[in-house]
Design a protein around this motif. Structure first.
Motif, PDB file in Angstrom:
ATOM      1  N   SER A   1      -2.881   1.213  -9.194  1.00  0.00           N
ATOM      2  CA  SER A   1      -3.336   2.172  -8.194  1.00  0.00           C
ATOM      3  C   SER A   1      -2.149   2.677  -7.378  1.00  0.00           C
ATOM      4  CB  SER A   1      -4.336   1.511  -7.244  1.00  0.00           C
ATOM      5  OG  SER A   1      -5.402   0.950  -7.946  1.00  0.00           O
ATOM      6  N   SER A   2      -2.295   3.881  -6.846  1.00  0.00           N
ATOM      7  CA  SER A   2      -1.248   4.426  -5.983  1.00  0.00           C
ATOM      8  C   SER A   2      -1.255   3.682  -4.656  1.00  0.00           C
ATOM      9  CB  SER A   2      -1.495   5.917  -5.745  1.00  0.00           C
ATOM     10  OG  SER A   2      -2.636   6.094  -4.915  1.00  0.00           O
ATOM     11  N   ASP A   3      -0.156   3.798  -3.902  1.00  0.00           N
ATOM     12  CA  ASP A   3      -0.105   3.182  -2.574  1.00  0.00           C
ATOM     13  C   ASP A   3      -1.240   3.692  -1.704  1.00  0.00           C
ATOM     14  OD1 ASP A   3       2.058   1.413  -2.815  1.00  0.00           O
ATOM     15  OD2 ASP A   3       3.520   2.959  -2.327  1.00  0.00           O
ATOM     16  N   ASP A   4      -1.513   5.004  -1.747  1.00  0.00           N
ATOM     17  CA  ASP A   4      -2.595   5.565  -0.932  1.00  0.00           C
ATOM     18  C   ASP A   4      -3.935   4.916  -1.268  1.00  0.00           C
ATOM     19  OD1 ASP A   4      -0.606   7.202   0.057  1.00  0.00           O
ATOM     20  OD2 ASP A   4      -1.632   9.088  -0.386  1.00  0.00           O
ATOM     21  N   GLN A   5      -4.217   4.741  -2.558  1.00  0.00           N
ATOM     22  CA  GLN A   5      -5.470   4.105  -2.964  1.00  0.00           C
ATOM     23  C   GLN A   5      -5.521   2.656  -2.501  1.00  0.00           C
ATOM     24  OE1 GLN A   5      -4.947   4.920  -7.162  1.00  0.00           O
ATOM     25  NE2 GLN A   5      -6.654   6.378  -7.171  1.00  0.00           N
ATOM     26  N   GLN A   6      -4.420   1.928  -2.647  1.00  0.00           N
ATOM     27  CA  GLN A   6      -4.377   0.530  -2.233  1.00  0.00           C
ATOM     28  C   GLN A   6      -4.520   0.399  -0.721  1.00  0.00           C
ATOM     29  OE1 GLN A   6      -1.087  -1.718  -3.925  1.00  0.00           O
ATOM     30  NE2 GLN A   6      -1.192  -0.501  -5.792  1.00  0.00           N
ATOM     31  N   ILE A   7      -3.896   1.300   0.027  1.00  0.00           N
ATOM     32  CA  ILE A   7      -3.986   1.271   1.494  1.00  0.00           C
ATOM     33  C   ILE A   7      -5.420   1.526   1.936  1.00  0.00           C
ATOM     34  CG2 ILE A   7      -3.328   2.584   3.563  1.00  0.00           C
ATOM     35  CD1 ILE A   7      -0.478   2.770   2.223  1.00  0.00           C
ATOM     36  N   GLU A   8      -6.053   2.531   1.360  1.00  0.00           N
ATOM     37  CA  GLU A   8      -7.446   2.809   1.721  1.00  0.00           C
ATOM     38  C   GLU A   8      -8.347   1.620   1.387  1.00  0.00           C
ATOM     39  OE1 GLU A   8     -11.108   5.973   1.112  1.00  0.00           O
ATOM     40  OE2 GLU A   8      -9.107   6.554   0.449  1.00  0.00           O
ATOM     41  N   ALA A   9      -8.159   1.033   0.224  1.00  0.00           N
ATOM     42  CA  ALA A   9      -8.971  -0.129  -0.166  1.00  0.00           C
ATOM     43  C   ALA A   9      -8.738  -1.297   0.798  1.00  0.00           C
ATOM     44  CB  ALA A   9      -8.648  -0.547  -1.601  1.00  0.00           C
ATOM     45  N   SER A  10      -7.496  -1.526   1.197  1.00  0.00           N
ATOM     46  CA  SER A  10      -7.188  -2.623   2.123  1.00  0.00           C
ATOM     47  C   SER A  10      -7.846  -2.397   3.482  1.00  0.00           C
ATOM     48  CB  SER A  10      -5.669  -2.758   2.306  1.00  0.00           C
ATOM     49  OG  SER A  10      -5.076  -3.198   1.121  1.00  0.00           O
TER      50      SER A  10
ATOM     51  N   THR B   1       6.505   4.205   4.304  1.00  0.00           N
ATOM     52  CA  THR B   1       7.944   4.110   4.482  1.00  0.00           C
ATOM     53  C   THR B   1       8.369   2.731   3.996  1.00  0.00           C
ATOM     54  OG1 THR B   1       7.733   5.475   6.475  1.00  0.00           O
ATOM     55  CG2 THR B   1       9.828   4.336   6.156  1.00  0.00           C
ATOM     56  N   GLY B   2       8.761   2.668   2.731  1.00  0.00           N
ATOM     57  CA  GLY B   2       9.135   1.382   2.143  1.00  0.00           C
ATOM     58  C   GLY B   2       7.940   0.457   2.049  1.00  0.00           C
ATOM     59  N   ASP B   3       8.035  -0.709   2.712  1.00  0.00           N
ATOM     60  CA  ASP B   3       6.943  -1.672   2.673  1.00  0.00           C
ATOM     61  C   ASP B   3       6.074  -1.603   3.928  1.00  0.00           C
ATOM     62  OD1 ASP B   3       8.701  -2.733   4.503  1.00  0.00           O
ATOM     63  OD2 ASP B   3       8.690  -4.756   3.671  1.00  0.00           O
TER      64      ASP B   3
ATOM     65  N   ASN C   1      -1.507   0.347  11.313  1.00  0.00           N
ATOM     66  CA  ASN C   1      -0.253  -0.047  10.676  1.00  0.00           C
ATOM     67  C   ASN C   1      -0.570  -1.023   9.553  1.00  0.00           C
ATOM     68  OD1 ASN C   1       1.624   1.303  12.467  1.00  0.00           O
ATOM     69  ND2 ASN C   1       1.018  -0.198  13.996  1.00  0.00           N
ATOM     70  N   LEU C   2       0.168  -0.893   8.484  1.00  0.00           N
ATOM     71  CA  LEU C   2       0.020  -1.803   7.349  1.00  0.00           C
ATOM     72  C   LEU C   2       1.399  -2.249   6.885  1.00  0.00           C
ATOM     73  CD1 LEU C   2      -2.234   0.743   6.815  1.00  0.00           C
ATOM     74  CD2 LEU C   2      -3.021  -1.025   5.293  1.00  0.00           C
ATOM     75  N   VAL C   3       1.429  -3.423   6.284  1.00  0.00           N
ATOM     76  CA  VAL C   3       2.654  -3.982   5.734  1.00  0.00           C
ATOM     77  C   VAL C   3       2.342  -4.450   4.316  1.00  0.00           C
ATOM     78  CG1 VAL C   3       4.361  -5.826   5.955  1.00  0.00           C
ATOM     79  CG2 VAL C   3       3.468  -4.730   8.000  1.00  0.00           C
ATOM     80  N   LYS C   4       3.279  -4.218   3.405  1.00  0.00           N
ATOM     81  CA  LYS C   4       3.098  -4.689   2.027  1.00  0.00           C
ATOM     82  C   LYS C   4       3.726  -6.075   1.917  1.00  0.00           C
ATOM     83  CE  LYS C   4       2.898  -2.748  -2.537  1.00  0.00           C
ATOM     84  NZ  LYS C   4       3.267  -1.587  -3.359  1.00  0.00           N
ATOM     85  N   GLU C   5       2.874  -7.067   1.649  1.00  0.00           N
ATOM     86  CA  GLU C   5       3.322  -8.450   1.502  1.00  0.00           C
ATOM     87  C   GLU C   5       2.841  -8.978   0.157  1.00  0.00           C
ATOM     88  OE1 GLU C   5       3.190  -9.827   6.178  1.00  0.00           O
ATOM     89  OE2 GLU C   5       1.503 -10.385   4.896  1.00  0.00           O
ATOM     90  N   ASP C   6       3.755  -9.552  -0.593  1.00  0.00           N
ATOM     91  CA  ASP C   6       3.418 -10.101  -1.918  1.00  0.00           C
ATOM     92  C   ASP C   6       2.681  -9.086  -2.780  1.00  0.00           C
ATOM     93  OD1 ASP C   6       4.582 -12.583  -1.240  1.00  0.00           O
ATOM     94  OD2 ASP C   6       2.718 -13.227  -0.269  1.00  0.00           O
TER      95      ASP C   6
END
Length: 176
Positions: free
Chosen positions: A59-68, A125-127, A157-162
């Motif tokens: 999935s794209s980052d946008d899709q993953q962010i919305e799902a999260s 912006t990055g992670d 705000n979101l952060v990409k972890e693992d």
């Protein structure tokens, strides 16, 4: 005088009329092959659907962010503060763990209801990422009377972890 048939003698018992036994049916093999094809098609469909919902690494980052965001706020509404904290970033989980039992108990008494209509303006912006959620937000406290309606939009705000995007309200999550 008749001559015996040419070739080696037949192996095993033969029917009295000399005919060969009928061929075995392959119904089981055909059913198994069809079932295997159905399983493969179902697996492909599941991957496509989950990818479109933002629930796979494809999935794209946008899709993953919305799902999260939807999962986090759905959990907050259904399971409370502690349940949602398990889905938050490490900094938020650490802050929750550092709270006293009395503070955790008070937080659990609050009722949050969040119904997300849309997730917009996602900037990665990055992670780290920011996103705007729009919908209905309300907070209720036991014995507090009516629910308090809050703004109909919120910047998150979101952060990409693992490899997973996580909601992160901690001051450590702001992009620099």
């Amino acid at each position: 005088m008749t001559q015996p048939p040419a070739g080696p003698p037949p192996i095993g018992p033969q029917p009295p009329d000399g005919n060969r036994p009928p061929r075995k049916r392959r119904t089981g093999l055909i059913v198994g092959a069809v079932a295997a094809v159905v399983v493969v098609v179902a697996a492909i469909a599941a991957v496509v659907v989950l990818t479109m919902q933002g629930r796979t690494p494809l999935s794209s980052d946008d899709q993953q962010i919305e799902a999260s965001l939807r999962e986090f706020y759905g959990t907050l509404s259904d399971d409370g503060f502690a349940g949602a904290t398990r889905l938050a970033c490490k900094a938020d989980r650490d802050e929750f763990d550092a709270m006293s039992d009395a503070e955790k108990s008070e937080a659990e008494k609050l009722g949050f209801t969040v119904a997300i209509d849309s997730v917009d303006n996602i900037v990665v912006t990055g992670d780290r990422a920011k996103a705007e959620i729009k919908g209905k937000f309300s907070l209720s406290a036991p014995g507090g009377g009516e629910d308090e309606e809050m703004d109909d939009s919120s910047e998150e705000n979101l952060v990409k972890e693992d490899g997973e995007w996580r909601v992160c309200s901690s001051s450590d999550s702001d992009p620099k």
